[in-house]
Motif scaffolding. Structure first.
Motif, mmCIF file in Angstrom:
data_model
loop_
_atom_site.group_PDB
_atom_site.id
_atom_site.type_symbol
_atom_site.label_atom_id
_atom_site.label_comp_id
_atom_site.label_asym_id
_atom_site.label_seq_id
_atom_site.Cartn_x
_atom_site.Cartn_y
_atom_site.Cartn_z
ATOM 1 N N GLY A 190 0.891 -1.272 -0.220
ATOM 2 C CA GLY A 190 -0.026 -0.070 0.079
ATOM 3 C C GLY A 190 0.768 1.181 0.208
ATOM 4 N N ASP A 191 2.099 1.046 -0.114
ATOM 5 C CA ASP A 191 2.948 2.516 -0.213
ATOM 6 C C ASP A 191 2.863 3.109 -1.216
ATOM 7 O OD1 ASP A 191 4.301 0.065 -1.151
ATOM 8 O OD2 ASP A 191 6.320 0.910 -0.544
ATOM 9 N N ALA A 192 2.494 2.673 -2.550
ATOM 10 C CA ALA A 192 2.503 3.600 -3.619
ATOM 11 C C ALA A 192 0.941 4.007 -3.717
ATOM 12 C CB ALA A 192 2.437 2.693 -4.895
ATOM 13 N N VAL A 193 -0.211 3.572 -3.276
ATOM 14 C CA VAL A 193 -1.569 3.978 -3.437
ATOM 15 C C VAL A 193 -2.202 2.582 -2.695
ATOM 16 C CG1 VAL A 193 -1.902 3.259 -5.531
ATOM 17 C CG2 VAL A 193 -3.334 5.104 -4.413
ATOM 18 N N ILE A 194 -3.363 3.239 -2.093
ATOM 19 C CA ILE A 194 -4.370 2.181 -1.784
ATOM 20 C C ILE A 194 -5.602 2.534 -2.899
ATOM 21 C CG2 ILE A 194 -6.053 1.441 -0.124
ATOM 22 C CD1 ILE A 194 -4.059 2.282 2.078
ATOM 23 N N GLY A 195 -5.674 1.590 -3.859
ATOM 24 C CA GLY A 195 -6.553 2.167 -4.907
ATOM 25 C C GLY A 195 -7.615 1.138 -5.107
ATOM 26 N N ILE A 196 -8.803 1.517 -5.263
ATOM 27 C CA ILE A 196 -10.036 0.847 -5.415
ATOM 28 C C ILE A 196 -10.617 0.984 -6.881
ATOM 29 C CG2 ILE A 196 -12.516 0.318 -4.556
ATOM 30 C CD1 ILE A 196 -11.638 1.577 -1.966
ATOM 31 N N ASN A 197 -10.723 -0.005 -7.520
ATOM 32 C CA ASN A 197 -11.676 -0.029 -8.848
ATOM 33 C C ASN A 197 -13.166 -0.078 -8.204
ATOM 34 O OD1 ASN A 197 -9.131 -1.573 -9.647
ATOM 35 N ND2 ASN A 197 -9.959 -0.226 -11.277
ATOM 36 N N PRO A 198 -14.041 0.872 -8.408
ATOM 37 C CA PRO A 198 -15.273 0.927 -7.797
ATOM 38 C C PRO A 198 -16.260 -0.012 -8.768
ATOM 39 C CG PRO A 198 -14.897 2.992 -8.819
ATOM 40 C CD PRO A 198 -13.761 2.253 -9.109
ATOM 41 N N ALA A 199 -17.329 -0.765 -8.099
ATOM 42 C CA ALA A 199 -18.260 -1.385 -9.031
ATOM 43 C C ALA A 199 -19.136 -0.344 -9.643
ATOM 44 C CB ALA A 199 -18.864 -2.640 -8.015
ATOM 45 N N ARG A 240 -6.514 7.894 10.603
ATOM 46 C CA ARG A 240 -6.782 7.275 11.604
ATOM 47 C C ARG A 240 -5.520 6.614 12.295
ATOM 48 N NH1 ARG A 240 -11.248 2.603 13.397
ATOM 49 N NH2 ARG A 240 -10.991 2.302 15.524
ATOM 50 N N PHE A 241 -4.771 6.086 11.334
ATOM 51 C CA PHE A 241 -3.507 5.333 11.480
ATOM 52 C C PHE A 241 -2.410 5.913 11.238
ATOM 53 C CE2 PHE A 241 -6.901 2.075 11.462
ATOM 54 C CZ PHE A 241 -6.745 1.436 12.719
ATOM 55 N N ASP A 242 -2.435 7.305 10.544
ATOM 56 C CA ASP A 242 -1.497 8.056 10.320
ATOM 57 C C ASP A 242 -0.392 7.415 9.245
ATOM 58 O OD1 ASP A 242 0.077 10.356 10.335
ATOM 59 O OD2 ASP A 242 1.321 9.779 11.866
ATOM 60 N N ILE A 243 -1.076 6.923 8.295
ATOM 61 C CA ILE A 243 -0.342 5.932 7.273
ATOM 62 C C ILE A 243 0.068 6.884 6.283
ATOM 63 C CG2 ILE A 243 -0.353 4.255 5.655
ATOM 64 C CD1 ILE A 243 -3.184 3.093 7.245
ATOM 65 N N PRO A 244 1.270 6.813 5.958
ATOM 66 C CA PRO A 244 2.042 7.704 4.941
ATOM 67 C C PRO A 244 1.981 7.006 3.475
ATOM 68 C CG PRO A 244 3.772 6.694 6.095
ATOM 69 C CD PRO A 244 2.479 6.322 6.944
ATOM 70 N N THR A 245 0.728 7.564 2.963
ATOM 71 C CA THR A 245 0.563 6.840 1.636
ATOM 72 C C THR A 245 -0.692 7.594 1.041
ATOM 73 O OG1 THR A 245 -0.055 4.875 0.361
ATOM 74 C CG2 THR A 245 -1.652 5.225 2.232
ATOM 75 N N GLN A 246 -1.156 7.579 -0.166
ATOM 76 C CA GLN A 246 -2.265 8.116 -1.015
ATOM 77 C C GLN A 246 -3.255 7.016 -1.171
ATOM 78 O OE1 GLN A 246 0.993 9.283 -1.261
ATOM 79 N NE2 GLN A 246 1.637 7.396 -2.393
ATOM 80 N N SER A 247 -4.522 7.753 -1.406
ATOM 81 C CA SER A 247 -5.729 6.918 -1.667
ATOM 82 C C SER A 247 -6.134 7.352 -3.119
ATOM 83 C CB SER A 247 -6.807 7.024 -0.583
ATOM 84 O OG SER A 247 -7.291 8.180 -0.720
ATOM 85 N N CYS A 248 -6.904 6.289 -3.585
ATOM 86 C CA CYS A 248 -7.523 6.736 -5.250
ATOM 87 C C CYS A 248 -8.604 5.951 -5.276
ATOM 88 C CB CYS A 248 -6.389 6.563 -6.121
ATOM 89 S SG CYS A 248 -7.024 6.973 -7.763
ATOM 90 N N VAL A 249 -9.678 6.231 -5.848
ATOM 91 C CA VAL A 249 -10.844 5.680 -6.473
ATOM 92 C C VAL A 249 -10.739 5.682 -7.872
ATOM 93 C CG1 VAL A 249 -13.309 5.045 -6.477
ATOM 94 C CG2 VAL A 249 -12.188 5.863 -4.103
ATOM 95 N N LEU A 250 -10.537 4.664 -8.548
ATOM 96 C CA LEU A 250 -10.386 4.929 -10.160
ATOM 97 C C LEU A 250 -11.587 4.926 -10.931
ATOM 98 C CD1 LEU A 250 -7.864 3.613 -8.614
ATOM 99 C CD2 LEU A 250 -7.484 2.489 -10.846
ATOM 100 N N THR A 251 -12.127 6.152 -10.671
ATOM 101 C CA THR A 251 -13.382 6.513 -11.384
ATOM 102 C C THR A 251 -13.011 7.605 -12.382
ATOM 103 O OG1 THR A 251 -15.663 7.488 -11.130
ATOM 104 C CG2 THR A 251 -13.956 8.466 -9.993
ATOM 105 N N HIS A 252 -13.799 7.874 -13.567
ATOM 106 C CA HIS A 252 -13.678 8.598 -14.672
ATOM 107 C C HIS A 252 -13.296 9.922 -14.127
ATOM 108 C CE1 HIS A 252 -13.939 11.018 -18.310
ATOM 109 N NE2 HIS A 252 -13.707 9.898 -18.849
#
Length: 470
Positions: free
Chosen positions: A190-199, A219-231
């Protein structure tokens, strides 16, 4: 249009223009055979590669593969070409560039030299030289290239292999996604990204997923980035609505027509990049774009024709997509190498070769290049092929790979890498997570004395509270 000729074994071969020459010189793959542009024999392929080796690099500036007048990707490539950076190799042929790259990659100043020439190379030049290279050549040169990008973590740092944690769920169930996130984090992913392809592409559902990931991260002070792979248009709307957007995602391709099929153009991507950067959510950098590509995307959209209406080979078109990506200085770019199916990459051999080509070409063009090491269940490939590709990419210095629970994406229905596969690659190749992420893991007591991930039970981990996340 230049006609190229080559004699081999007493037989003469003729190639009408760069489009045909590039296609015939490409290692065998099913997509080019489907498009009707592949070499008809190994002899013709060898003759095309020989002829291609003698083409001056300057020719690619004078003879576009896709017409300048009708394609904005071609205009981007030509109009932004850096002739000063090109000067050190401007006198070379394609074969000469191969020799220069291999010689340069063994020098102490290889990384700086390759970075300096990168803006002077067009995608067609890079695609052409890759067609003359063995797998080991692609690995050796790619390993010498250094490309870094940053948001909350640094991607592409020497000695690291970062991962996208992909917690997809067929119904976007928050508990299922949270469980997958926990599984991945406990195994150092998860260090590059936590990324979800949404349904679904619903803006409301996308916003809910963004808030879920952001809640876990903060909440856990995680040094990463998130992404939801939408248009990209959905993401821009959510930015305007105040959603916690880190990265802006979009699939892209190598022709204007193929990008139109994705519902995007360069102007729209530029707007999205500016919107993402305006939030200033990064801490170690402001690279906010995440692009995905894949050989065969232009062909599948019927947008693969070049000069004279001739089909352009899928690997050259894939490399042109990287010109679009580098315009926006992204954090992440990855080729979903085996995802489109055996119609384009038939078996494990073709997938492995394509993965190494894509990584080499993207990295040489200055991108923090990753690969989704994957295949569909109707391809002639298996997990052994993926082990091989992962290991080769790790040796080549790939920036990141994608990992899913059990290597089986239950939402998209394809096979990728597991979290344990990433652990294997890091251990065998002596690689670690992104430095910021590694420091976080160390603070939680999740690294052993050698800096390796220590596997722990969820309920004994400092992350155990996540097991009860909604």
């Amino acid at each position: 249009m230049t006609v190229y000729r080559q004699r081999l074994g007493g037989i003469g071969f003729t190639f009408d223009g760069l489009v045909e020459l590039l296609a015939k010189a490409t290692p065998r793959r099913s997509g080019d055979e489907l498009a009707g542009c592949a070499a008809e024999s190994d002899a013709e392929r060898a003759a095309a590669q020989w002829a291609l080796a003698e083409v001056p690099l300057r020719k690619f500036l004078d003879e576009p593969v896709v017409p300048y007048e009708t394609d904005e990707v071609t205009r981007l490539i030509i109009d932004t070409h850096d002739r000063t950076a090109f000067a050190p190799v401007a006198h070379l042929t394609v074969g000469g560039l191969r020799d220069w790259l291999l010689a340069t990659s063994s020098r102490d100043d290889a990384a700086d030299t390759l970075a300096a020439v990168s803006p002077g190379l067009t995608p067609e030049m890079v695609a052409a030289v890759s067609k003359l290279m063995r797998n080991q050549d692609l690995i050796a040169v790619a390993r010498a290239v250094r490309v870094r990008a940053g948001f909350r973590t640094t991607v592409g740092a020497p000695g690291t292999l970062t991962t996208r944690l992909q917690p997809n769920h067929p119904t976007d169930d928050p508990r299922g996604i949270a469980a997958a996130v926990l599984d991945g984090l406990l195994l150092g992913c998860g260090d590059a990204v936590i990324g979800i392809n949404p349904a679904t592409d619903s803006p409301r559902a996308t916003a809910d997923l963004l808030r879920l990931l952001d809640e876990v991260r903060t909440r856990f002070d995680i040094p990463t980035q998130s992404c939801v792979l939408t248009h990209v248009t959905t993401t821009v709307e959510l930015i305007e609505a105040g959603a916690p957007v880190d990265l802006v995602f979009q699939s892209i391709a190598g022709t204007e027509g193929a990008n139109s099929g994705f519902g995007v153009n360069i102007s729209l991507l530029r707007e999205a990049n500016e919107a993402g950067r305006s939030l200033r959510r990064g801490t170690v950098g402001d690279n906010v774009m995440y692009f995905e590509t894949g050989q065969g995307s232009a062909l599948s959209a019927g947008a693969h024709l070049g000069v004279g209406g001739r089909p352009v080979d899928q690997q050259t078109l894939e490399t042109r997509a990287y010109a679009v990506a580098r315009e926006f200085q992204p954090l992440l770019v990855n080729t979903v190498v085996g995802f489109i199916g055996p119609e384009y990459l038939y078996d494990g051999k073709q997938i492995i070769r394509a993965g190494l080509e894509d990584h080499f070409c993207g990295k040489l063009l200055g991108l923090p290049m990753g690969v989704d090491v994957c295949y569909t269940n109707h391809a002639e490939a298996d997990s052994d092929d993926m082990d091989t590709l992962l290991t080769l990419l790790g040796a080549a210095g790939v920036a990141f790979v994608i990992a899913v629970p059990g290597a089986d994406d239950v939402m998209l229905g394809y096979q990728s890498l597991s979290f344990h596969d990433a652990l294997y690659a890091r251990k065998v190749l002596g690689l670690g997570p992104a430095p910021e992420f590694a420091a976080w893991l160390d603070r939680l007591g999740m690294l052993d004395a050698h800096g390796r991930i220590r596997e722990v039970e969820p309920l004994s981990s400092p992350l155990r509270a996540l097991a009860g996340a909604r």
